[in-house]
Design an enzyme around this catalytic site. Sequence first.
Site, PDB file in Angstrom:
ATOM      1  N   HIS A  28       0.785  -1.017   0.083  1.00  0.00           N
ATOM      2  CA  HIS A  28      -0.070   0.067  -0.020  1.00  0.00           C
ATOM      3  C   HIS A  28       0.864   1.253  -0.219  1.00  0.00           C
ATOM      4  CE1 HIS A  28      -2.518  -3.209   1.645  1.00  0.00           C
ATOM      5  NE2 HIS A  28      -3.469  -2.607   1.456  1.00  0.00           N
ATOM      6  N   HIS A 258      -3.958   2.919  -3.627  1.00  0.00           N
ATOM      7  CA  HIS A 258      -4.159   2.486  -2.127  1.00  0.00           C
ATOM      8  C   HIS A 258      -3.593   1.345  -1.924  1.00  0.00           C
ATOM      9  CE1 HIS A 258      -6.183   0.984   1.538  1.00  0.00           C
ATOM     10  NE2 HIS A 258      -6.949   2.277   1.437  1.00  0.00           N
ATOM     11  N   GLU A 407     -17.341  -4.010  24.523  1.00  0.00           N
ATOM     12  CA  GLU A 407     -16.507  -5.169  24.866  1.00  0.00           C
ATOM     13  C   GLU A 407     -15.592  -5.167  23.642  1.00  0.00           C
ATOM     14  OE1 GLU A 407     -20.588  -6.652  26.464  1.00  0.00           O
ATOM     15  OE2 GLU A 407     -19.900  -5.567  24.606  1.00  0.00           O
ATOM     16  N   HIS A 469     -28.126 -15.971  24.944  1.00  0.00           N
ATOM     17  CA  HIS A 469     -26.741 -15.940  25.837  1.00  0.00           C
ATOM     18  C   HIS A 469     -26.188 -17.187  26.239  1.00  0.00           C
ATOM     19  CE1 HIS A 469     -28.475 -11.834  25.983  1.00  0.00           C
ATOM     20  NE2 HIS A 469     -27.768 -11.398  27.051  1.00  0.00           N
TER      21      HIS A 469
END
Length: 662
Positions: A28, A258, A407, A469
Amino acid sequence: MSRADHDRMANAIRALAMDAVEQAKSGHPGLPMGAADIATVLFTQVLKFDPSDPAWPDRDRFVLSAGHGSMLIYALLHLTGYEAMTLEELKNFRRLHSKTPGHPENFITPGVETTTGPLGQGIANAVGMAIAERHLNAVFGDVVDHRTYVLASDGDLMEGISQEAIALAGHLKLSRLIVLFDDNGITIDGKLSLSDSVDQVKRFESAGWVAERIDGHDPDAIAAALKKAQEADRPTMIACKTTIGFGAPNKAGSEKSHGSPLGADEIKGAREKLRWSHEPFVIPDDILKAWRDAGQRSNDIRRAWDKKLDGLDPVVKGEFERRITGELPEALADAVKSVKETLAKAPKEIATRASSEFALEALVPAVPEMIGGSADLTGSNNTRTKSMTAISASDYSGRFINYGIREHGMAAAMNGMTLHGGIIPYSGTFLVFSDYCRPAIRLAALMGERVIHVMTHDSIGLGEDGPTHQPVEHLAALRAIPNLNVFRPCDAVEAIECWELALRAKDTPSVLALTRQNLPQLRTSYVPENLCATGAYEILPVEGDNVDVSIFASGSEVAIAVEAAQLLNRQGKPARVVSVPCFELFLSLPPEQRHPVIGGAEVNVAVEAGIRQGWDAIIGSEGVFVGMSSFGASAPYKDLYRHFGITPEAVAAAALAKFRPR
């Protein structure tokens, strides 16, 4: 520095980047060419670092969050004089065994602070580094006094983890965190406007940051913005408007620069446009000298810091050096012994999440570098001990972090704390949410970093919250990550032993999978050795030499296995039980140590309230598995265990069904 001198130094970065990518036929070039002016100002005027000692504890941290632009950091390391980053290494860009891999790897390349592959991880790591700096400054004073700088791309800021990270940083007012946004408006697919129209300045401001826009090719504007950021009372984001592939005559400002080499003709045109007439990988002596001089800017600061460290009280200095090197205190062994002795005298029938909290009450005072936290589940994860105060914007001396419902950001920030040094972070969430933490856990394993994830509600045993869960596949998924120890203790004694092993695993992250439901304490006698250290051990032997059934289990299912063995023994089928608190430790043993634990019973049975995947390495493909093959359901946990057939009676019946007719 004159503008002409700056341009020549920045162009050295651009030339090395396009030459290395072209030689590798991969990479890149666009970001290094576009961000070269930013990097030149930062490394020649601002950043505090010492190429002769990449691990100097009080260096400023530079995080290339946009890791795909790796040739930027490699060029900088070479130009400023890092011994390991030779010109030959640049020529070997992206080749096997080089110090210049496709994305920066902190465990390969001296001077690289963190492994930044997945976008967004780097900026979240930097938040952890900034927290670590402020905490250690509060503990040890100005012997810890540095900043964390980040170069971030559009992609870093589009990834959701960045929002979690910047919100936490703004809330904690981490004023020594400075993000340089390479605002080039281009992604691989084309213009950023194809998919995004966020005003990043307003976004950062809304999160409590100072934010402004500047011309990313104006060295005076860059220097002024950095000076202002150093004086801010909050974290700062500087949106530097740049042109990707700056200098390329046809591909600059386009996605064409890029993620692929520019090509010989485009590089020829870029050399002409940048007035860079030198051959590939050739840096004129005067430019290289200017860069090497920049690399020596902090020599006096470094020497003054050495004197400051030597001037500390010897006890304080020793404690600082112990923490920075990652060595554990001698008090750890005594803390573990004390907990085990207490449990032998007064057994506890409690959930292993509560067992973990009981262990932490002894461990946290004994290991002062431990910093806990939770993703807004503190009361459920049991990760905050009675003595722990929270880190806040007004007081960084605390040892607990309220991460909020973040999280992703929590796990990545923990990596940053460990990478900074001087801290062992642990945190809490539900095991099912390890999916949200997984990219950062994987990177911790790749980097070999000691981070500890306490993950509770580890099975259908959590009960009424239901299948969304209940983590039936998550143990197997985590066990699939190399260099990650997944601990699932069966009782309070195993819990403290697993905690000890996690703390002593200096080069390996750990997950502690813990129950919501109460469990009996199966080990009631004090044993000084850490039996969990081998990953699996016989917790219930048979009387005599004859063994028909070996039952292997982890966590809450070890108690079920013990009851099942007792049923089989009464039916004339001698059965033993092996607790398997950690697959990874057990499977790492040589065969001559594993075989006696596995034994030679006619029937092997594994019991775990999760899927079978991974267990065949212990019980064999012909072994019996009692566990889950579907998602769970919503009901009280005892009803669920009966419904899914994970009971002592079901285990005994499954074992008996495997015996061949005689």
